[in-house]
Design a protein around this motif. Structure first.
Motif, PDB file in Angstrom:
ATOM      1  N   ARG A  55       4.590   2.425  -1.719  1.00 50.26           N
ATOM      2  CA  ARG A  55       5.989   2.643  -1.340  1.00 50.26           C
ATOM      3  C   ARG A  55       6.149   3.801  -0.354  1.00 50.26           C
ATOM      4  NH1 ARG A  55       7.445  -1.805  -0.975  1.00 50.26           N
ATOM      5  NH2 ARG A  55       5.223  -1.970  -1.059  1.00 50.26           N
ATOM      6  N   PRO A  56       5.477   4.930  -0.503  1.00 44.09           N
ATOM      7  CA  PRO A  56       5.662   6.010   0.485  1.00 44.09           C
ATOM      8  C   PRO A  56       4.727   5.894   1.702  1.00 44.09           C
ATOM      9  CG  PRO A  56       4.413   6.847  -1.385  1.00 44.09           C
ATOM     10  CD  PRO A  56       4.767   5.412  -1.698  1.00 44.09           C
ATOM     11  N   GLN A  57       3.950   4.822   1.799  1.00 43.58           N
ATOM     12  CA  GLN A  57       2.970   4.700   2.871  1.00 43.58           C
ATOM     13  C   GLN A  57       3.522   3.922   4.072  1.00 43.58           C
ATOM     14  OE1 GLN A  57      -0.751   3.346   1.247  1.00 43.58           O
ATOM     15  NE2 GLN A  57      -0.850   5.019  -0.231  1.00 43.58           N
ATOM     16  N   SER A  58       2.649   3.572   4.990  1.00 49.32           N
ATOM     17  CA  SER A  58       3.045   2.899   6.233  1.00 49.32           C
ATOM     18  C   SER A  58       3.687   1.538   5.958  1.00 49.32           C
ATOM     19  CB  SER A  58       1.829   2.701   7.136  1.00 49.32           C
ATOM     20  OG  SER A  58       0.957   1.724   6.585  1.00 49.32           O
ATOM     21  N   ARG A  59       4.446   1.074   6.942  1.00 53.35           N
ATOM     22  CA  ARG A  59       5.108  -0.232   6.829  1.00 53.35           C
ATOM     23  C   ARG A  59       4.080  -1.342   6.625  1.00 53.35           C
ATOM     24  NH1 ARG A  59       7.153  -4.362  10.528  1.00 53.35           N
ATOM     25  NH2 ARG A  59       9.024  -5.264   9.596  1.00 53.35           N
ATOM     26  N   HIS A  60       2.947  -1.281   7.328  1.00 48.87           N
ATOM     27  CA  HIS A  60       1.876  -2.290   7.194  1.00 48.87           C
ATOM     28  C   HIS A  60       1.381  -2.356   5.751  1.00 48.87           C
ATOM     29  CE1 HIS A  60      -1.733  -4.630   7.903  1.00 48.87           C
ATOM     30  NE2 HIS A  60      -2.449  -3.647   7.365  1.00 48.87           N
ATOM     31  N   ARG A  61       1.116  -1.201   5.147  1.00 45.71           N
ATOM     32  CA  ARG A  61       0.603  -1.184   3.770  1.00 45.71           C
ATOM     33  C   ARG A  61       1.661  -1.651   2.770  1.00 45.71           C
ATOM     34  NH1 ARG A  61      -3.678   3.690   2.888  1.00 45.71           N
ATOM     35  NH2 ARG A  61      -5.084   2.977   4.513  1.00 45.71           N
ATOM     36  N   ARG A  62       2.908  -1.275   2.988  1.00 52.01           N
ATOM     37  CA  ARG A  62       3.983  -1.732   2.092  1.00 52.01           C
ATOM     38  C   ARG A  62       4.122  -3.246   2.152  1.00 52.01           C
ATOM     39  NH1 ARG A  62       6.893   2.342   4.603  1.00 52.01           N
ATOM     40  NH2 ARG A  62       8.274   0.787   5.519  1.00 52.01           N
ATOM     41  N   ARG A  63       4.124  -3.800   3.367  1.00 54.50           N
ATOM     42  CA  ARG A  63       4.245  -5.258   3.515  1.00 54.50           C
ATOM     43  C   ARG A  63       3.049  -5.973   2.913  1.00 54.50           C
ATOM     44  NH1 ARG A  63       7.010  -7.510   8.830  1.00 54.50           N
ATOM     45  NH2 ARG A  63       6.197  -9.322   7.774  1.00 54.50           N
ATOM     46  N   ALA A  64       1.847  -5.437   3.159  1.00 54.57           N
ATOM     47  CA  ALA A  64       0.636  -6.054   2.615  1.00 54.57           C
ATOM     48  C   ALA A  64       0.677  -6.046   1.086  1.00 54.57           C
ATOM     49  CB  ALA A  64      -0.609  -5.331   3.126  1.00 54.57           C
ATOM     50  N   ALA A  65       1.044  -4.913   0.496  1.00 52.80           N
ATOM     51  CA  ALA A  65       1.111  -4.812  -0.968  1.00 52.80           C
ATOM     52  C   ALA A  65       2.195  -5.733  -1.532  1.00 52.80           C
ATOM     53  CB  ALA A  65       1.359  -3.374  -1.390  1.00 52.80           C
TER      54      ALA A  65
END
Length: 188
Positions: A55-65
């Motif tokens: 949740r507090p990370q990059s947009r790419h990581r949030r979307r991937a998760a």
């Protein structure tokens, strides 16, 4: 409700018989531990954990998760739904006699098709490979090895695992298409 019988192929029987002849207690424990890596409760728990951590990370990581969590949720429900309408006896019930040689009794007798573990691994491997293509080889290899434990434990026929992995990857692809199409719609 009457369930549709899924056929058992000759190659499935040949593989299961070869494994049953070589089954030994010293192999069963490590295989049971490895197969737990694709257990739906663990997959869901790790997916939720990854979603929360990103949740507090990059947009790419949030979307991937988020995509991985969605894939895990759908592929947790799908095998149960299919097993309510499909019936196929598990290889451990057909290929082992009274002497199980350490092979555990797996699930319900007629719930062999498809392999839920393989459905999870197919979906997760596809989702993780989509987000991090440089890791695709490792991810698919790990998913395949974990899925193969289901055959080695005589919990599933080889065709159950192949169909499960393909179904999981297909579900992930469909979910990705739907979420990508939805993200292309302009917001008002």
């Amino acid at each position: 409700m009457r369930r549709w019988r899924v056929p058992i192929f000759e190659f499935d029987t040949a593989i299961a018989r070869a494994i049953a002849r070589r089954a030994a207690p010293e192999w069963e424990r490590p295989l049971r531990l490895a197969t737990l890596l694709a257990d739906e409760r663990l997959v869901l728990g790790l997916s939720v954990g990854a979603w929360l951590l990103t949740r507090p990370q990059s947009r790419h990581r949030r979307r991937a998760a988020s995509h991985i969590l969605l894939s895990a949720l759908v592929t947790s429900a799908l095998p149960h739904a299919l097993k309510n309408v499909l019936a196929q006896e598990r290889p451990d019930r057909l290929e082992l006699g009274r002497k199980r040689h350490g092979v555990p009794k797996s699930g319900k007798a007629l719930d062999s098709f498809p392999s839920g573990h393989a459905v999870h691994m197919g979906a997760l491997a596809a989702a993780i490979s989509r987000a991090w293509p440089e890791r695709a080889g490792w991810v698919w290899t790990g998913g395949a090895l974990i899925s193969l434990t289901r055959i080695a434990l005589l919990a599933h026929w080889a065709s159950d695992v192949l169909a499960g992995a393909a179904l999981g990857a297909g579900v992930e692809c469909l979910l990705n298409s739907l979420t990508e199409a939805r993200s292309d719609v302009p917001r008002q």
